[in-house]
Design a protein around this motif. Sequence first.
Motif, PDB file in Angstrom:
ATOM      1  N   ALA A  38       1.188  -1.274   0.205  1.00  0.00           N
ATOM      2  CA  ALA A  38      -0.032   0.105   0.402  1.00  0.00           C
ATOM      3  C   ALA A  38       0.607   1.093   0.449  1.00  0.00           C
ATOM      4  CB  ALA A  38      -0.624   0.309   0.973  1.00  0.00           C
ATOM      5  N   GLY A  39       0.133   2.038  -0.831  1.00  0.00           N
ATOM      6  CA  GLY A  39       1.256   3.316  -0.940  1.00  0.00           C
ATOM      7  C   GLY A  39       2.087   3.580  -2.017  1.00  0.00           C
ATOM      8  N   ALA A  40       2.553   2.655  -2.886  1.00  0.00           N
ATOM      9  CA  ALA A  40       4.101   1.857  -3.754  1.00  0.00           C
ATOM     10  C   ALA A  40       3.135   2.908  -4.375  1.00  0.00           C
ATOM     11  CB  ALA A  40       4.042   0.742  -3.788  1.00  0.00           C
ATOM     12  N   PRO A  41       4.571   3.637  -4.868  1.00  0.00           N
ATOM     13  CA  PRO A  41       4.328   4.853  -6.362  1.00  0.00           C
ATOM     14  C   PRO A  41       3.192   4.426  -7.542  1.00  0.00           C
ATOM     15  CG  PRO A  41       6.197   5.348  -5.512  1.00  0.00           C
ATOM     16  CD  PRO A  41       5.997   3.755  -5.267  1.00  0.00           C
ATOM     17  N   ALA A  42       3.787   2.733  -8.235  1.00  0.00           N
ATOM     18  CA  ALA A  42       2.544   2.224  -9.196  1.00  0.00           C
ATOM     19  C   ALA A  42       2.112   1.601  -8.712  1.00  0.00           C
ATOM     20  CB  ALA A  42       4.078   1.436  -9.599  1.00  0.00           C
ATOM     21  N   ARG A  43       1.103   2.176  -7.506  1.00  0.00           N
ATOM     22  CA  ARG A  43       0.024   1.088  -7.039  1.00  0.00           C
ATOM     23  C   ARG A  43      -1.164   2.838  -7.591  1.00  0.00           C
ATOM     24  NH1 ARG A  43      -0.837  -2.991  -3.431  1.00  0.00           N
ATOM     25  NH2 ARG A  43      -3.653  -2.893  -3.145  1.00  0.00           N
ATOM     26  N   VAL A  44      -1.889   2.287  -8.054  1.00  0.00           N
ATOM     27  CA  VAL A  44      -3.386   3.467  -8.164  1.00  0.00           C
ATOM     28  C   VAL A  44      -4.340   2.982  -7.038  1.00  0.00           C
ATOM     29  CG1 VAL A  44      -4.768   4.120 -10.070  1.00  0.00           C
ATOM     30  CG2 VAL A  44      -2.359   3.638 -10.961  1.00  0.00           C
ATOM     31  N   ASP A  45      -5.131   3.871  -5.904  1.00  0.00           N
ATOM     32  CA  ASP A  45      -6.262   3.721  -6.128  1.00  0.00           C
ATOM     33  C   ASP A  45      -7.561   3.134  -7.071  1.00  0.00           C
ATOM     34  OD1 ASP A  45      -4.395   4.203  -2.881  1.00  0.00           O
ATOM     35  OD2 ASP A  45      -5.453   6.834  -3.326  1.00  0.00           O
ATOM     36  N   GLY A  46      -8.502   2.572  -6.544  1.00  0.00           N
ATOM     37  CA  GLY A  46      -9.080   2.157  -6.832  1.00  0.00           C
ATOM     38  C   GLY A  46      -8.884   0.724  -7.921  1.00  0.00           C
ATOM     39  N   ALA A  47      -7.604   0.337  -7.494  1.00  0.00           N
ATOM     40  CA  ALA A  47      -7.396  -0.673  -9.177  1.00  0.00           C
ATOM     41  C   ALA A  47      -7.193  -2.097  -8.103  1.00  0.00           C
ATOM     42  CB  ALA A  47      -6.002  -0.900  -9.682  1.00  0.00           C
ATOM     43  N   GLU A  48      -7.684  -3.351  -8.536  1.00  0.00           N
ATOM     44  CA  GLU A  48      -7.336  -4.185  -6.985  1.00  0.00           C
ATOM     45  C   GLU A  48      -5.820  -4.727  -8.246  1.00  0.00           C
ATOM     46  OE1 GLU A  48     -10.886  -7.235  -6.096  1.00  0.00           O
ATOM     47  OE2 GLU A  48     -11.009  -6.191  -7.403  1.00  0.00           O
ATOM     48  N   TYR A  49      -5.211  -4.816  -7.056  1.00  0.00           N
ATOM     49  CA  TYR A  49      -3.859  -6.066  -7.617  1.00  0.00           C
ATOM     50  C   TYR A  49      -3.423  -7.167  -7.057  1.00  0.00           C
ATOM     51  CZ  TYR A  49      -2.396  -1.450  -9.530  1.00  0.00           C
ATOM     52  OH  TYR A  49      -2.671   0.444  -9.352  1.00  0.00           O
ATOM     53  N   PHE A  50      -3.678  -8.187  -8.128  1.00  0.00           N
ATOM     54  CA  PHE A  50      -3.108  -9.725  -8.204  1.00  0.00           C
ATOM     55  C   PHE A  50      -1.748 -10.162  -7.996  1.00  0.00           C
ATOM     56  CE2 PHE A  50      -7.838  -8.741  -9.010  1.00  0.00           C
ATOM     57  CZ  PHE A  50      -8.360  -9.414  -8.071  1.00  0.00           C
ATOM     58  N   PRO A  51      -1.225 -11.022  -7.205  1.00  0.00           N
ATOM     59  CA  PRO A  51       0.677 -11.631  -8.006  1.00  0.00           C
ATOM     60  C   PRO A  51       0.228 -12.427  -8.720  1.00  0.00           C
ATOM     61  CG  PRO A  51      -0.130 -12.059  -5.981  1.00  0.00           C
ATOM     62  CD  PRO A  51      -1.663 -10.566  -6.347  1.00  0.00           C
ATOM     63  N   ALA A  52       0.450 -12.710 -10.311  1.00  0.00           N
ATOM     64  CA  ALA A  52       0.805 -13.717 -11.274  1.00  0.00           C
ATOM     65  C   ALA A  52       1.519 -13.969 -12.155  1.00  0.00           C
ATOM     66  CB  ALA A  52      -0.680 -13.340 -12.210  1.00  0.00           C
ATOM     67  N   ASP A  53       1.988 -14.270 -12.364  1.00  0.00           N
ATOM     68  CA  ASP A  53       3.183 -14.901 -13.162  1.00  0.00           C
ATOM     69  C   ASP A  53       3.033 -15.775 -14.081  1.00  0.00           C
ATOM     70  OD1 ASP A  53       5.626 -15.562 -13.758  1.00  0.00           O
ATOM     71  OD2 ASP A  53       6.306 -15.756 -12.356  1.00  0.00           O
ATOM     72  N   VAL A  54       2.865 -14.667 -15.629  1.00  0.00           N
ATOM     73  CA  VAL A  54       2.919 -15.640 -17.083  1.00  0.00           C
ATOM     74  C   VAL A  54       3.358 -17.029 -17.214  1.00  0.00           C
ATOM     75  CG1 VAL A  54       1.805 -13.701 -18.092  1.00  0.00           C
ATOM     76  CG2 VAL A  54       3.662 -13.619 -18.425  1.00  0.00           C
ATOM     77  N   THR A  55       5.227 -16.729 -16.529  1.00  0.00           N
ATOM     78  CA  THR A  55       5.810 -17.973 -16.826  1.00  0.00           C
ATOM     79  C   THR A  55       5.610 -18.996 -16.420  1.00  0.00           C
ATOM     80  OG1 THR A  55       7.445 -17.303 -15.014  1.00  0.00           O
ATOM     81  CG2 THR A  55       7.994 -16.240 -17.177  1.00  0.00           C
ATOM     82  N   THR A  56       4.551 -19.483 -15.303  1.00  0.00           N
ATOM     83  CA  THR A  56       4.121 -20.827 -14.342  1.00  0.00           C
ATOM     84  C   THR A  56       2.526 -20.818 -14.531  1.00  0.00           C
ATOM     85  OG1 THR A  56       4.169 -19.510 -12.482  1.00  0.00           O
ATOM     86  CG2 THR A  56       6.340 -20.059 -13.020  1.00  0.00           C
ATOM     87  N   GLY A  57       2.178 -19.697 -14.877  1.00  0.00           N
ATOM     88  CA  GLY A  57       0.511 -19.545 -14.714  1.00  0.00           C
ATOM     89  C   GLY A  57      -0.037 -18.878 -13.584  1.00  0.00           C
ATOM     90  N   GLU A  58       0.951 -19.205 -12.647  1.00  0.00           N
ATOM     91  CA  GLU A  58       0.531 -18.885 -11.192  1.00  0.00           C
ATOM     92  C   GLU A  58      -0.495 -17.723 -11.291  1.00  0.00           C
ATOM     93  OE1 GLU A  58       2.436 -19.517  -6.610  1.00  0.00           O
ATOM     94  OE2 GLU A  58       3.465 -19.589  -8.675  1.00  0.00           O
ATOM     95  N   GLY A  59      -1.070 -17.799 -10.480  1.00  0.00           N
ATOM     96  CA  GLY A  59      -2.544 -16.622  -9.980  1.00  0.00           C
ATOM     97  C   GLY A  59      -2.563 -15.610 -11.128  1.00  0.00           C
ATOM     98  N   LEU A  60      -2.970 -16.493 -12.528  1.00  0.00           N
ATOM     99  CA  LEU A  60      -3.985 -15.605 -13.982  1.00  0.00           C
ATOM    100  C   LEU A  60      -5.402 -15.585 -13.107  1.00  0.00           C
ATOM    101  CD1 LEU A  60      -1.613 -16.827 -16.570  1.00  0.00           C
ATOM    102  CD2 LEU A  60      -1.648 -14.917 -15.025  1.00  0.00           C
ATOM    103  N   ALA A  61      -5.194 -17.131 -13.064  1.00  0.00           N
ATOM    104  CA  ALA A  61      -6.923 -17.199 -13.087  1.00  0.00           C
ATOM    105  C   ALA A  61      -7.774 -16.361 -11.751  1.00  0.00           C
ATOM    106  CB  ALA A  61      -7.644 -18.304 -12.418  1.00  0.00           C
ATOM    107  N   ALA A  62      -7.019 -16.349 -10.943  1.00  0.00           N
ATOM    108  CA  ALA A  62      -7.825 -14.872  -9.775  1.00  0.00           C
ATOM    109  C   ALA A  62      -7.673 -13.731 -10.587  1.00  0.00           C
ATOM    110  CB  ALA A  62      -6.728 -14.782  -8.629  1.00  0.00           C
ATOM    111  N   ALA A  63      -6.745 -13.621 -11.274  1.00  0.00           N
ATOM    112  CA  ALA A  63      -6.365 -11.771 -11.336  1.00  0.00           C
ATOM    113  C   ALA A  63      -7.082 -12.018 -13.063  1.00  0.00           C
ATOM    114  CB  ALA A  63      -5.342 -12.172 -12.394  1.00  0.00           C
ATOM    115  N   LEU A  64      -7.807 -12.805 -13.437  1.00  0.00           N
ATOM    116  CA  LEU A  64      -8.820 -12.702 -14.703  1.00  0.00           C
ATOM    117  C   LEU A  64     -10.078 -12.821 -14.570  1.00  0.00           C
ATOM    118  CD1 LEU A  64      -5.906 -14.422 -16.691  1.00  0.00           C
ATOM    119  CD2 LEU A  64      -7.448 -12.090 -17.578  1.00  0.00           C
ATOM    120  N   ALA A  65     -10.453 -13.370 -13.206  1.00  0.00           N
ATOM    121  CA  ALA A  65     -12.037 -13.710 -13.175  1.00  0.00           C
ATOM    122  C   ALA A  65     -12.413 -12.282 -13.277  1.00  0.00           C
ATOM    123  CB  ALA A  65     -11.907 -14.609 -11.217  1.00  0.00           C
TER     124      ALA A  65
END
Length: 266
Positions: A38-65
């Motif tokens: 929270a408070g990181a310069p690249a973070r935009v208030d009002g958006a949800e952030y999901f950790p995900a990695d396209v090299t493994t596929g981990e976290g993609l389903a949650a981010a795209l739901a």
Amino acid sequence: MTRICVAGGTGQVGREVVRRAVAGGYGVAALCRHPLPAGAPARVDGAEYFPADVTTGEGLAAALAGADVVIDCLEGRSGKDLKNFADGGARLLAAAQDADVSRAVMLSIVNCDRSSFGYYASKAAKEQVYERSGLDTVVIRATQFHSLLAAMFGAGSTLRIIPVIKGARFQPIAPADVAAALLEAALEPPAGVRHSVRTVGGPEIQEMEEFARQWKAVTGSSGRLVRLPLPGAMGNYLRAGLNLVPEERHAGETFSGWLAKNADSL
């Protein structure tokens, strides 16, 4: 409410897409490899952030739901990220199809398919993945960013020189203007074309030396302009003018305007 998933939502263009989408009242899921505090310069208030990695596929389903569209601003500049760039795009698109996403928009580079430079070739390979996808897909090819020129000049100035590549002209564009084009493509109604490639170019074409002089004036650098040859694939690309699209000049922020706005961070 339309929900947009921005892959690479903390990168240079991705965070601009996120800002614009949130300001427009859309639901936004930003996909990034590492969680943002929270408070990181690249973070935009009002958006949800999901950790995900396209090299493994981990976290993609949650981010795209629940997403209606995905905007792919991911980069693969070196090492495994570069080698697996196209494969990562395939994983993202497969996960998007599983999530019933209706459209995918990819950020690419003008004439990347006409260069053997590794980074550009990886973009071309990923474009082919998008073309073969069963989704409604759009590729937005952009000219080089203002920040690329600024970084080149800044790197050289540490040695008290400002490098100017012999025979090179540029048509730079602001990341925010590219973000606007990506978001427009993502939100437009279906046109009956499954895959399309579009180009967005900066508003002005000039010799690299002229852009260097503008950068020097704003930064106050005492570096000396030095014309240097650039061998290899990237040099060939620039000397052939493949980074230019004179027929696709889009109204937007000029290099001098971008410099003035970002003077404190140059």
